[in-house]
Design a protein around this motif. Structure first.
Motif, mmCIF file in Angstrom:
data_model
loop_
_atom_site.group_PDB
_atom_site.id
_atom_site.type_symbol
_atom_site.label_atom_id
_atom_site.label_comp_id
_atom_site.label_asym_id
_atom_site.label_seq_id
_atom_site.Cartn_x
_atom_site.Cartn_y
_atom_site.Cartn_z
ATOM 1 N N GLU A 2 -11.625 10.601 3.587
ATOM 2 C CA GLU A 2 -11.676 9.608 4.772
ATOM 3 C C GLU A 2 -10.443 10.089 5.815
ATOM 4 O OE1 GLU A 2 -13.006 5.453 2.918
ATOM 5 O OE2 GLU A 2 -10.862 5.937 2.806
ATOM 6 N N ALA A 11 -2.508 0.802 8.616
ATOM 7 C CA ALA A 11 -2.394 0.241 7.012
ATOM 8 C C ALA A 11 -3.339 1.160 6.217
ATOM 9 C CB ALA A 11 -2.983 -1.040 7.205
ATOM 10 N N GLY A 12 -2.943 2.664 6.450
ATOM 11 C CA GLY A 12 -3.939 3.353 5.641
ATOM 12 C C GLY A 12 -5.453 2.995 6.243
ATOM 13 N N MET A 13 -5.574 2.780 7.248
ATOM 14 C CA MET A 13 -6.705 2.225 7.628
ATOM 15 C C MET A 13 -7.782 3.551 7.722
ATOM 16 S SD MET A 13 -8.088 -0.294 10.514
ATOM 17 C CE MET A 13 -7.160 -1.825 9.898
ATOM 18 N N THR A 14 -8.826 3.380 7.370
ATOM 19 C CA THR A 14 -9.889 4.549 7.482
ATOM 20 C C THR A 14 -10.745 4.119 8.741
ATOM 21 O OG1 THR A 14 -10.051 4.444 5.292
ATOM 22 C CG2 THR A 14 -11.729 5.438 6.188
ATOM 23 N N ASP A 56 -7.577 3.705 -2.524
ATOM 24 C CA ASP A 56 -7.255 4.985 -1.922
ATOM 25 C C ASP A 56 -6.298 5.869 -2.808
ATOM 26 O OD1 ASP A 56 -7.892 2.901 0.223
ATOM 27 O OD2 ASP A 56 -7.305 4.556 1.509
ATOM 28 N N TYR A 87 -7.436 8.713 8.361
ATOM 29 C CA TYR A 87 -6.581 7.273 8.600
ATOM 30 C C TYR A 87 -6.372 7.411 10.168
ATOM 31 C CZ TYR A 87 -5.433 6.499 3.649
ATOM 32 O OH TYR A 87 -5.580 5.977 2.147
ATOM 33 N N ARG A 140 -16.218 -0.373 11.917
ATOM 34 C CA ARG A 140 -14.882 -0.914 12.699
ATOM 35 C C ARG A 140 -14.708 -0.414 14.055
ATOM 36 N NH1 ARG A 140 -11.177 0.718 7.338
ATOM 37 N NH2 ARG A 140 -11.646 -1.129 6.180
ATOM 38 N N PHE A 183 -4.913 -7.374 4.563
ATOM 39 C CA PHE A 183 -5.622 -6.265 5.315
ATOM 40 C C PHE A 183 -6.858 -6.497 6.121
ATOM 41 C CE2 PHE A 183 -8.602 -2.820 5.214
ATOM 42 C CZ PHE A 183 -7.995 -1.766 6.016
ATOM 43 N N GLN A 190 -9.624 -4.019 -3.187
ATOM 44 C CA GLN A 190 -8.868 -4.749 -2.324
ATOM 45 C C GLN A 190 -10.009 -5.293 -1.211
ATOM 46 O OE1 GLN A 190 -5.595 -2.673 -0.352
ATOM 47 N NE2 GLN A 190 -5.096 -4.571 0.539
ATOM 48 N N THR A 246 -11.574 -3.518 2.191
ATOM 49 C CA THR A 246 -11.348 -2.105 2.332
ATOM 50 C C THR A 246 -12.530 -1.196 2.348
ATOM 51 O OG1 THR A 246 -10.956 -1.854 -0.131
ATOM 52 C CG2 THR A 246 -9.029 -2.329 1.342
ATOM 53 N N THR A 247 -12.359 0.018 2.618
ATOM 54 C CA THR A 247 -13.701 0.919 2.492
ATOM 55 C C THR A 247 -14.007 0.888 1.149
ATOM 56 O OG1 THR A 247 -12.045 2.757 2.504
ATOM 57 C CG2 THR A 247 -13.503 2.261 4.575
ATOM 58 N N PHE A 285 0.897 -1.172 0.028
ATOM 59 C CA PHE A 285 0.132 -0.023 -0.052
ATOM 60 C C PHE A 285 0.936 1.264 -0.109
ATOM 61 C CE2 PHE A 285 -3.212 2.736 2.198
ATOM 62 C CZ PHE A 285 -4.413 2.549 1.198
#
Ligand code: GLN
Length: 256
Positions: free
Chosen positions: A214, A99-102, A190, A216, A107, A82, A148, A151-152, A45
């Protein structure tokens, strides 16, 4: 009857207090492994996390390193799928997921999120010359979209287009390769990884209108509020002294 119940309760409380103090006296670690901060990521990513040789580098890796240093911990990075990160964090396999997680409401039911350290944008990648010019054209047709998994991009596309039109890949780049070989008509992913993937694959472009904006953040186990507080404090300090901005600018020069 009531008395018995009360006694049992008191005995149970005493027992759990005893256990709690026993674990305190042995200085229970606030991380999964004492002295270490274990971070779960998916290292495909860029520029947030990717391999340079066999080392994982990127914005998230560097911010996590700076946070770990402030906390006096050694950073250990685990490269996993992910969509297994949240489960791993909630079962105390890892201390943090980064992990560039939104941050999403859904969640948040499973994990806590730290303060936000970056903004992400969901973008649409198509082939050059594609008739898909924006999200409305994409939604209205019968086009298939690569995402992916977990993911969002996956969540939003599945909500908007339905299960049948979404093709899931474990890595973002695999979705992009599927677009190059006409297996899907677009990819929603993303923006920053999208730029890297488009740069590395001829004949693709990112549509100008973003699909979603979003935040992160790192995710942590719901019970580990002590670590969350420490991490938030570290993130605040690293924001205030410009460290985070400098790390982001190093990897995304146009950003500031
Ligand atoms: N920001 C997206 C999400 O949280 C994608 C993250 C990723 O693929 N690493 O779902």
């Amino acid at each position: 009857m009531k008395k018995i119940l009360k006694r049992v309760l008191v005995a149970t409380m005493a027992l759990s207090m005893g256990l709690a103090s026993a674990s305190c006296s042995s200085k229970k670690s606030i991380t999964v492994e004492k002295g270490k901060l274990s971070m779960a990521t998916n290292a495909y990513f860029p520029p947030y996390e990717y391999y340079e040789g066999n080392k994982i580098i990127g914005i998230d890796a560097e911010i996590a390193e700076a946070v770990a240093k402030k906390l006096g911990l050694e950073l250990v990075i685990w490269d996993v799928e992910f969509d297994s990160i949240i489960a791993g964090v909630s079962s105390n396999k890892y201390d943090i997921g980064m992990a560039g997680m939104t941050v999403t409401e859904d969640r948040k039911k499973a994990v806590n999120f730290s303060k936000t350290y970056a903004t992400g944008i969901q973008s649409i990648i198509v082939k050059e010359g594609s008739e898909i010019t924006d999200i409305d054209v994409l939604s209205a047709g019968t086009y298939k979209v690569g995402v992916q998994q977990g993911t969002t991009g996956d969540i939003y596309m599945t909500d908007d287009l339905g299960e049948d039109r979404v093709v899931r890949y474990s890595k973002g780049n695999d979705a992009v390769l599927a677009l190059s070989t006409d297996k899907v008509d677009a990819v929603v992913i993303d923006n920053e990884p999208a730029k890297s993937f488009v740069a590395a694959n001829d004949g693709l472009k990112i549509l100008e209108t973003p699909y979603a904006v979003e935040d992160y953040a790192m995710c942590l186990n719901k019970n580990n509020t002590e670590l969350l507080e420490k991490i938030d404090k570290a993130l605040e300090e690293l924001t205030a002294d410009g460290t985070i901005k400098a790390i982001i600018e190093k990897y995304i020069p146009s950003n500031g």
